[in-house]
Write a protein that holds these residues in place. Structure first.
Motif, PDB file in Angstrom:
ATOM      1  N   THR A  95       0.846  -1.190   0.000  1.00  0.00           N
ATOM      2  CA  THR A  95       0.000   0.000   0.000  1.00  0.00           C
ATOM      3  C   THR A  95       0.878   1.235   0.000  1.00  0.00           C
ATOM      4  N   ASN A  96       0.487   2.239  -0.789  1.00  0.00           N
ATOM      5  CA  ASN A  96       1.175   3.526  -0.807  1.00  0.00           C
ATOM      6  C   ASN A  96       0.176   4.608  -0.439  1.00  0.00           C
ATOM      7  N   TYR A  97       0.587   5.479   0.471  1.00  0.00           N
ATOM      8  CA  TYR A  97      -0.211   6.650   0.838  1.00  0.00           C
ATOM      9  C   TYR A  97       0.618   7.885   0.546  1.00  0.00           C
ATOM     10  N   GLU A 105      -3.290   3.680  -2.419  1.00  0.00           N
ATOM     11  CA  GLU A 105      -3.334   2.831  -3.608  1.00  0.00           C
ATOM     12  C   GLU A 105      -2.431   1.628  -3.418  1.00  0.00           C
ATOM     13  N   ILE A 106      -2.656   0.598  -4.205  1.00  0.00           N
ATOM     14  CA  ILE A 106      -1.845  -0.612  -4.171  1.00  0.00           C
ATOM     15  C   ILE A 106      -0.903  -0.614  -5.365  1.00  0.00           C
ATOM     16  N   TYR A 107       0.340  -0.987  -5.092  1.00  0.00           N
ATOM     17  CA  TYR A 107       1.380  -1.111  -6.117  1.00  0.00           C
ATOM     18  C   TYR A 107       2.065  -2.451  -5.955  1.00  0.00           C
ATOM     19  N   VAL A 119      -1.414  -0.945  -9.209  1.00  0.00           N
ATOM     20  CA  VAL A 119      -2.446  -1.965  -9.345  1.00  0.00           C
ATOM     21  C   VAL A 119      -3.812  -1.299  -9.291  1.00  0.00           C
ATOM     22  N   THR A 120      -4.010  -0.388  -8.344  1.00  0.00           N
ATOM     23  CA  THR A 120      -5.257   0.379  -8.250  1.00  0.00           C
ATOM     24  C   THR A 120      -4.935   1.839  -8.518  1.00  0.00           C
ATOM     25  N   GLY A 157      -3.430  -4.747 -12.527  1.00  0.00           N
ATOM     26  CA  GLY A 157      -4.463  -3.723 -12.475  1.00  0.00           C
ATOM     27  C   GLY A 157      -5.684  -4.135 -13.284  1.00  0.00           C
ATOM     28  N   GLY A 158      -6.563  -3.170 -13.519  1.00  0.00           N
ATOM     29  CA  GLY A 158      -7.797  -3.428 -14.255  1.00  0.00           C
ATOM     30  C   GLY A 158      -9.006  -3.274 -13.367  1.00  0.00           C
TER      31      GLY A 158
END
Length: 178
Positions: A95-97, A105-107, A119-120, A157-158
């Motif tokens: 997770t990145n904030y 978001e997720i990476y 990813v998101t 992603g997607g």
């Protein structure tokens, strides 16, 4: 072995430890003046990814399962946390904030650093990624505008697929083994 985060003294910071599954053999792997959290074993069991507090922000690190060999995986001015290895061991989801409102978001990234891939990408909180045993999906906690629900998504992603939609807050999925 079990890996965990624990205090290094009654009022100290958190460090990463391993212990035998039956108890005993506790070993401290990290030792610094800031907190280390959220450890996750690599599929081979030779490395551990974890969240390290560097005073200004949180970053993802890896360390050898027996200690030593600390390597920064992320290095930026934002908070990175909740690491989880892909079953192949070739990627770590996290997770990145960025510190802008409530946008988490997720990476994914290579365990040695580099190759950061989103990813998101939306304006709500997505966190706590967990790879499926096949590595073909990531389960995560996402905010749907009303509450937190559990979703799955492809690692590249997607579209997200809702798993829960129940009007209550659902948190921190963890995909078990096959």
């Amino acid at each position: 072995k079990i890996v965990f985060a624990g205090r290094d003294a009654p009022n100290g910071d958190f460090e990463i430890y391993t212990i035998n599954a039956g108890g005993g053999g506790k070993k401290q792997l990290t030792d610094n003046s800031t907190g280390d959290y959220e450890p996750a074993y690599s599929p081979s069991g030779k490395k551990i990814a974890y969240t390290g507090d560097e005073g200004q922000d949180y970053e993802i690190y890896t360390i050898n399962a027996g200690g030593g060999g600390k390597l920064p995986v992320t290095d930026n001015s934002t908070d990175d946390f909740n690491p989880d290895y892909a079953p192949s061991g070739k990627r770590i989801a996290y997770t990145n904030y960025a510190g802008t409102g409530t946008d988490e978001e997720i990476y994914t990234i290579k365990p040695g650093g580099g190759g950061r891939t989103p990813v998101t990408d939306n304006s709500s909180d997505d966190r706590s990624p967990s790879y499926s045993p096949s590595g073909k999906k990531i389960a995560f906690q996402g905010y749907d505008g009303n509450d937190n629900e559990i979703y799955t998504i492809n690692p590249g992603g997607g579209s997200r697929t809702p798993v829960t939609d129940n009007g209550t807050r659902d948190f921190e999925p963890y995909w078990g083994s096959q």
